[in-house]
Design an enzyme around this catalytic site. Structure first.
Site, PDB file in Angstrom:
ATOM      1  N   ASP A  76      -1.458  -0.294   6.085  1.00 31.07           N
ATOM      2  CA  ASP A  76      -1.714   0.339   7.374  1.00 31.07           C
ATOM      3  C   ASP A  76      -3.191   0.357   7.755  1.00 31.07           C
ATOM      4  OD1 ASP A  76      -2.042   2.420   5.211  1.00 31.07           O
ATOM      5  OD2 ASP A  76      -2.745   3.580   6.932  1.00 31.07           O
TER       6      ASP A  76
ATOM      7  N   ASP B  20      -0.299   5.246   0.649  1.00 29.52           N
ATOM      8  CA  ASP B  20      -0.645   6.253   1.655  1.00 29.52           C
ATOM      9  C   ASP B  20      -0.682   5.630   3.041  1.00 29.52           C
ATOM     10  OD1 ASP B  20      -1.135   8.590  -0.027  1.00 29.52           O
ATOM     11  OD2 ASP B  20      -2.848   7.468  -0.801  1.00 29.52           O
TER      12      ASP B  20
ATOM     13  N   ASP C   8       0.860  -1.165   0.000  1.00 28.26           N
ATOM     14  CA  ASP C   8       0.000   0.000   0.000  1.00 28.26           C
ATOM     15  C   ASP C   8       0.907   1.228   0.000  1.00 28.26           C
ATOM     16  OD1 ASP C   8      -2.465   1.593   0.522  1.00 28.26           O
ATOM     17  OD2 ASP C   8      -1.472   1.934   2.457  1.00 28.26           O
TER      18      ASP C   8
END
Length: 336
Positions: A213, A17, A15
């Site tokens: 995250d 961001d 991922d």
């Protein structure tokens, strides 16, 4: 010496961001961790729910942060949405775009015709993140959706990690249209599996690891895709959300940041860890021991997931100090 996490997998699906960067600011250690993977010959892919940039622009941004990347290593939710619409609509069908020009470009590449205003010929609405989206854009989409157009959201992340903290994501804009129309969109990106499968296939991976995250997108998508996952604490996930995670959003491993890739896999696994004892006492988990805070968090998650108990009580002063360091309540009440 125990095998490091990075030694156990042949491709790494990152991922962006909140995992690799916060907007224009790289997360410390991310570039070095990715460089080390490449140096050992591992395949690297970038799988992002942010539909605001074309793959080439994403790669440019990564290179500006000292992270090697090529457009063909990037998979975006805009591509997934365009692919979905291309499969569902006839060639040349009109699609109202709520999003950036990059999203409109993906619609064109799928053989469809992007527009910005509602009309009788609009067959679908596609919605992706764009900081410039305003009331007028949502109004056009509202008209089209109420008129029967197919509605596809690139993603439904309610927030977007930035250098200023969590800001409204595409899911917040999607929620506004849900309220206005009473409709529910189809979702093209994470937590659906196609983005992960496409990225893994492009790397010819037999044992990929998904890294992110967010529990509700990155980790849930990995679970849906049948992949192991590493959750890092550099973005949205917190110790409290991890302890209370539902089965569909539970990671295999837990690390502070991407530096975890060089740590022993067994020490990163969400399971009881050395130095800590967590035992159930009725509706409370009693914690005793002394050791690494994240080792305690992994132990707590394992026991909480197994028992369904999320109230926590320290059994000694050291445990209380570490629970406070993790930001976890220690009064015995269930975490909400």
């Amino acid at each position: 010496m125990a095998d490091t996490l990075q030694a156990d997998y042949d491709a790494f699906l990152f991922d962006l961001d909140g995992t690799v960067y916060h907007g224009p600011r790289p997360i410390p250690g991310a570039a070095a961790a990715i460089r080390q993977l490449r140096d050992q010959g591992a395949a690297v892919r970038f799988v992002t729910n942010n539909a605001s940039k074309a793959p080439g622009d994403v790669a440019d941004h990564l290179r500006a942060l000292d992270i090697d990347a090529t457009p063909d290593e990037v998979s975006t939710s805009a591509q997934a949405a365009a692919r979905l619409l291309g499969e569902r609509l006839p060639a040349g069908a009109v699609v109202l775009v709520v999003g950036t020009d990059a999203l409109a470009g993906e619609i064109t590449a799928a053989g469809l015709r992007p527009v910005r205003e509602a009309g009788d010929d609009v067959a679908a609405v596609v919605q992706g993140h764009n900081p410039a989206t305003g009331w007028a854009d949502l109004a056009e989409a509202c008209v089209a959706i109420r008129g029967g157009a197919l509605w596809v959201a690139c993603n439904v992340d309610t927030t977007l990690p930035t250098e200023r903290g969590l800001l409204p994501g595409n899911g917040s804009m999607v929620a506004a249209l849900r309220t206005a129309t009473g409709a529910t969109p189809e979702v093209a990106g994470k937590p659906e599996a196609p983005l992960f499968h496409t990225a893994a296939k492009s790397a010819n991976a037999s044992r990929p690891l998904a890294i992110g995250d967010r529990l509700d997108t990155d980790i849930a998508g990995a679970v849906t895709a049948g992949m192991d996952s590493l959750c890092v604490l550099t973005g949205v996930a917190t110790p409290a959300t991890l302890v209370t995670a539902v089965p569909a959003e539970r990671p295999t491993y837990l690390g502070a940041d991407l530096g975890a890739l060089t740590e022993p896999a067994d020490e990163l696994r969400v399971a009881p860890q050395a130095g800590w004892d967590v035992r159930r006492d009725g509706d409370t988990l009693v914690v005793t021991g002394d050791g690494d805070p994240l080792a305690l968090l992994r132990t707590l998650c394992a026991v909480a997931w197994d028992t369904g108990v999320t109230g926590i009580t320290p059994g000694d002063g050291r445990a209380g100090k570490i629970l406070a360091e993790l930001g976890l309540p220690s009064g015995g009440r269930p975490i909400r």
